[in-house]
Design an enzyme around this catalytic site. Sequence first.
Site, mmCIF file in Angstrom:
data_model
loop_
_atom_site.group_PDB
_atom_site.id
_atom_site.type_symbol
_atom_site.label_atom_id
_atom_site.label_comp_id
_atom_site.label_asym_id
_atom_site.label_seq_id
_atom_site.Cartn_x
_atom_site.Cartn_y
_atom_site.Cartn_z
ATOM 1 C CG ASP A 120 8.779 110.051 -56.917
ATOM 2 O OD1 ASP A 120 8.385 110.937 -57.774
ATOM 3 O OD2 ASP A 120 7.790 110.610 -55.704
ATOM 4 C CG ASP A 128 22.392 104.515 -63.660
ATOM 5 O OD1 ASP A 128 23.289 103.424 -64.636
ATOM 6 O OD2 ASP A 128 23.982 104.566 -63.547
ATOM 7 C CG ASP A 175 20.600 98.973 -65.039
ATOM 8 O OD1 ASP A 175 20.796 99.968 -65.946
ATOM 9 O OD2 ASP A 175 21.020 98.768 -64.101
#
Length: 355
Positions: free
Chosen positions: A222, A246, A250
């Site tokens: 986080d 993943d 992005d």
Amino acid sequence: MEMNIALLPGDGIGPEVVDQAVKVVNAVAKKFGHTITFEKALTGAAAIDAVGLPYPDETHEVCLRSDAVLFGAIGDPKYDNDPSAKVRPEQGLLLMRKKLGLFANVRPTFTFPSLIDKSPLKRDRIEGTDLVFLRELTGGIYFGEPRGRSEQGDRAFDTCVYNVFEIERLARMGFEFARKRRKLLTCVDKANVLATSRLWRETVQRLAPEYPDVKVEYEFVDAVAMRLIQWPKSYDVLITENLFGDILTDEASVISGSMGLMPSASLGSDIKLFEPIHGSYPQAAGKNIANPLATVLSASMMFEYAFDLQEEANLISEVVNRSIEEGIVTEDLAGDGKAYKTSEVGDWLAEQIAK
Ligand SMILES: NC(=O)c1ccc[n+]([C@@H]2O[C@H](COP(=O)([O-])OP(=O)(O)OC[C@H]3O[C@@H](n4cnc5c(N)ncnc54)[C@H](O)[C@@H]3O)[C@@H](O)[C@H]2O)c1
């Protein structure tokens, strides 16, 4: 050099962007005197439609007899919108990675000088960013068993599993990458909550003394999600598990400017695979508007990582940079300027290489 390349265009914009990469690879081969043979095979929804499976044995055979695989993207709305479909395109991608032993996805993130002011992030934050993610690709929650739904259908579960050997081989690759770069390794985990993350941290801590020249940082996922867009320049090499990688990669694509710009290499066995990080972008399929540069840059990584041909790789990166500087770009990057078609960008790049 003789090279056999398996071509897996996949679904949606996959075939269009792979076509442009083929033009570029052929132009490079001609210029440098290489002989390249391409062999095409089906994956994803295209393979399900043709033979009922997303990664058929015939496709695996084509990959096995190749020196490298160039992959487009998979995915189709008819499966995305049908959660009950038993056979799904994404299963093909996971199976392909598993069967080819591709346990590490290498995703570089860097900025293009001429795009910096188009980024939603401020110039002083992102200029000069040069980091690379190593995402674990064949373990974790995408593969763990058991998974599924309760009989009543009112409960669903996935399982996240990691074995020490899976963490160790990815971590060692991360240390080696860091050694060749700025010697900073960040282990991204959620060790305050997850048992698998504690195993990641423990394993990396055990290996660290073998790489005394590499500084290791441990950071919760986080916090990384935040620092990545606040201070991306503070990272060098990041290693992380499948799901976290993943998502974070992005997010990192925003630093470069478009999903259509981010290449990747999947490593782990003799046969390496190269693919853009984006998906099949179904809204653009067949319209000749998708950005082919991520796939073209993946081809550049192929020359570097699969064939150790740095000059060829550099030439591709140079012409891609030039196309952006000169505005020979698709609509996602065109802004107020002219938007070129996918195929026009590919033609331009191939012509520049031939010069
Ligand atoms: N590796 C893969 O093959 C892969 C990865 C992610 C998603 N998928 C699949 O792709 C399908 C669509 O998923 P999604 O919409 O979440 O992700 P996506 O990457 O296909 O598209 C997300 C957005 O990114 C932009 N984009 C992506 N590629 C681009 C390109 N080449 N040029 C310009 N803009 C581009 C578009 O704005 C698009 O709306 C789904 O079926 C999904 O499962 C496949």
